[in-house]
Design an enzyme around this catalytic site. Sequence first.
Site, mmCIF file in Angstrom:
data_model
loop_
_atom_site.group_PDB
_atom_site.id
_atom_site.type_symbol
_atom_site.label_atom_id
_atom_site.label_comp_id
_atom_site.label_asym_id
_atom_site.label_seq_id
_atom_site.Cartn_x
_atom_site.Cartn_y
_atom_site.Cartn_z
ATOM 1 N N GLU A 322 0.396 -1.019 -0.376
ATOM 2 C CA GLU A 322 -0.085 0.118 -0.113
ATOM 3 C C GLU A 322 0.852 1.064 0.028
ATOM 4 O O GLU A 322 0.298 2.306 -0.927
ATOM 5 C CB GLU A 322 -0.931 -0.261 1.444
ATOM 6 C CG GLU A 322 -1.465 1.392 1.300
ATOM 7 C CD GLU A 322 -2.441 1.189 3.094
ATOM 8 O OE1 GLU A 322 -2.178 0.305 3.578
ATOM 9 O OE2 GLU A 322 -3.413 1.873 2.839
ATOM 10 N N HIS A 323 2.126 1.383 1.095
ATOM 11 C CA HIS A 323 2.813 2.165 1.115
ATOM 12 C C HIS A 323 4.461 1.970 0.927
ATOM 13 O O HIS A 323 4.425 0.880 1.497
ATOM 14 C CB HIS A 323 2.844 3.062 2.447
ATOM 15 C CG HIS A 323 1.614 3.502 2.639
ATOM 16 N ND1 HIS A 323 1.100 2.626 3.337
ATOM 17 C CD2 HIS A 323 1.027 4.480 2.499
ATOM 18 C CE1 HIS A 323 -0.017 3.273 3.928
ATOM 19 N NE2 HIS A 323 -0.104 4.383 3.856
ATOM 20 N N ASP A 356 0.260 10.954 4.464
ATOM 21 C CA ASP A 356 -1.178 10.027 5.412
ATOM 22 C C ASP A 356 -2.359 11.712 5.426
ATOM 23 O O ASP A 356 -3.568 11.097 5.277
ATOM 24 C CB ASP A 356 -1.042 9.794 6.270
ATOM 25 C CG ASP A 356 -1.108 8.471 6.474
ATOM 26 O OD1 ASP A 356 -0.710 8.069 5.153
ATOM 27 O OD2 ASP A 356 0.009 8.107 7.089
#
Lengths: 428, 428
Positions: A322-323, A356
Amino acid sequence: MKILKNPDLKDWAMLAKRPSKPVAELDLLVDEVFDNVRKEGDKALYAYTEKFDKAKLKSLKIEAAELKNASKNISKKLKEAIDIAFVNISKFHTAQKEKVQKIETTSGVVCWRESRGIERVGIYIPGGSAPLFSTVLMLAIPAKISGCKEIILCTPPDKNGKINPTILYVANLVGITSVFSVGGIQAIGAMTFGTETIPAVSKIFGPGNQYVTAAKQRAQNFGVAIDMPAGPSEVLIIADKNADAEFVAADLLSQAEHGADSQVILLSTSTKLIEDTQTELKKQLNKLPRKAVAAEALKNSLAIEFKTENECMMFSNLYAPEHLILACENADELAKKVVNAGSVFIGKYACESAGDYASGTNHTLPTNGYARNYSGISVDSFVRKITFQKISKKGIQNIGPAIEEMAEAEQLFAHKNAVTVRLKKFKK
Amino acid sequence: MKILKNPDLKDWAMLAKRPSKPVAELDLLVDEVFDNVRKEGDKALYAYTEKFDKAKLKSLKIEAAELKNASKNISKKLKEAIDIAFVNISKFHTAQKEKVQKIETTSGVVCWRESRGIERVGIYIPGGSAPLFSTVLMLAIPAKISGCKEIILCTPPDKNGKINPTILYVANLVGITSVFSVGGIQAIGAMTFGTETIPAVSKIFGPGNQYVTAAKQRAQNFGVAIDMPAGPSEVLIIADKNADAEFVAADLLSQAEHGADSQVILLSTSTKLIEDTQTELKKQLNKLPRKAVAAEALKNSLAIEFKTENECMMFSNLYAPEHLILACENADELAKKVVNAGSVFIGKYACESAGDYASGTNHTLPTNGYARNYSGISVDSFVRKITFQKISKKGIQNIGPAIEEMAEAEQLFAHKNAVTVRLKKFKK
């Protein structure tokens, strides 16, 4: 963290697998709640809110005055921080709007796409101790930019029937149409079927626990679209020998604190960097309020030493994080080799927290290996790109015979005839 | 067609509903076939092909020589027609490739998106009497343009174990990596789990019958993405008093011949145009080989007279048609008011067949009202748009304090700390 060194290529696929966890069988519960919401409407929502959230509500809809007043409870410093995030997220997502390009594919045949915002979308924001107001920014800003006419938000109340004021403040700031005090399966059911108070939406966005996830999955059977499949959050860091172990450890922990089921992975060609990071992890972990959660997540997590950075990138592409943080001196070069990832952070100052909250990129990203087949949320997620075509007399004369030939080969003679009747008129 | 005049606004929603049809309960069959394909691999594929397609195969994979030889069975005229379609579809879809735009959201914070093709995709093409080679063009061309490394195609064999040569010819022309002679639930299972011969893919595209549709739906539970939910094809035509009834009827029939469950809708402000179209429908229907199918579809279909063109467009947006034909003199103006549609055809020469085959737009479009929440297939469907960010020392100094503030407000202290450790270093 489990520490491995130069794993055999045949074991990579196994290492790239997410820790499996038992999937709760929630279908029966979802069916029951959906049925009641569909039949009873608001009445079912009040009853489930009392049952599951222990809150007796007088009204499901948050009044405009309450939304405006929320501002009073937010510090000036937090408002300024939210403003910075708001501006950056808006800039980045505004650039995603597609310009109309008219393409004349053949003389007299002009084709193009135009984006239209989905008319009514729903955003779900979980309750609980931490108010995820940043997710309101990440979903409502692209929705607004996309031209969605109506953006509703559902979030569960606390035991006193209250919604966290920061969520209300941000909802008001970004221009949410209506906020409803309802959570869980019943909120997803309400947005799927509509009730007296809550309108049905065409697409549902936002994170949630296993109940919400199961309900979103089920909503699709009733014609509602959802943002993407859900799974625990994760980060993979590729760090070279010159990376700062303190930064690397902090980034791993920022992911690990999300939940016991989060996974964090460190890849490096440097034994020393891996060792130093372990030392830093222990040091930093002790200071964290969510220490227990992060420690649990670290148990599922891996540090792998590879011989080359190229191997690190190959493993990362197999894992599809995801990251992905590239804490390497040649991060720019490595970034070109990324095939599967949600969002990539280049260099030692690009921490995941930046994406984020405030750099401008979206934080709603594909987890659980879904970066292989899904993109993160963007303006694309809130629009339909409708194709248009305009064909002149000359245009249909140019492509008509090809259409007739192909339609006949597919044995679709009415398709052919739609061209034939037009071409015939010109011959008269 | 059922003919209605100025229906009451309260009945619009009911009129915009698709004819309901019983949904076959295929879950048990799908589970059984998926289980066997997963356990037995190729062996299961051979067995199911014998059972369902009545074909005994020696090999699942079509050999390169067979792909190349297919060209011999295709007429020069059809090849030329396919070439025209190929060029136009390529031009239109190439323009959809997103250019990289680097956005400096704050001084020192640069964010952008890059598209990466999904590494391995699968295309399903149904068998049966009509070889849908146009769908091979519509799916494989954007897949190629998107940079998908491996594009596999599954299609069922006929009783003699053969695949239609036009499908093979087009597959070879567009650069499909491998063609497999397998159809139905077992083909979707093979692309989901992989077998000795057929590789597992990340996303499955293409039309199919109810078995294929149920299998694609189920494949999603195993981490595979699909193009979009399926439903019967449909067209909605808005025609003014000067529209050509012969063209309108031909366009309605070109959709009606797809299947008995297709729906065609005509909206007009002109009683005469509606009447003339009925006359034309009768005349043209009799000449069609697929007359029975088209006649059945017409039974589910509506012609509605409204008072104004604006009302026609409002109804169209409520219905959300897959194909929308604007056979009106002010079609350009009306087109601006389209909110929900898959693909829009402007003016009297833009027949649906043009978009089905050769104008350049994609013919894989959202049906069954899904135009409210889904776009048709495009290059977007074959890529992941990965976000990247590069943050300088100055950049993290600029946005760091906002991140710290927001992370603390969300009670995520490790997120905050990832910034704090960086900012601290600068102070030393």
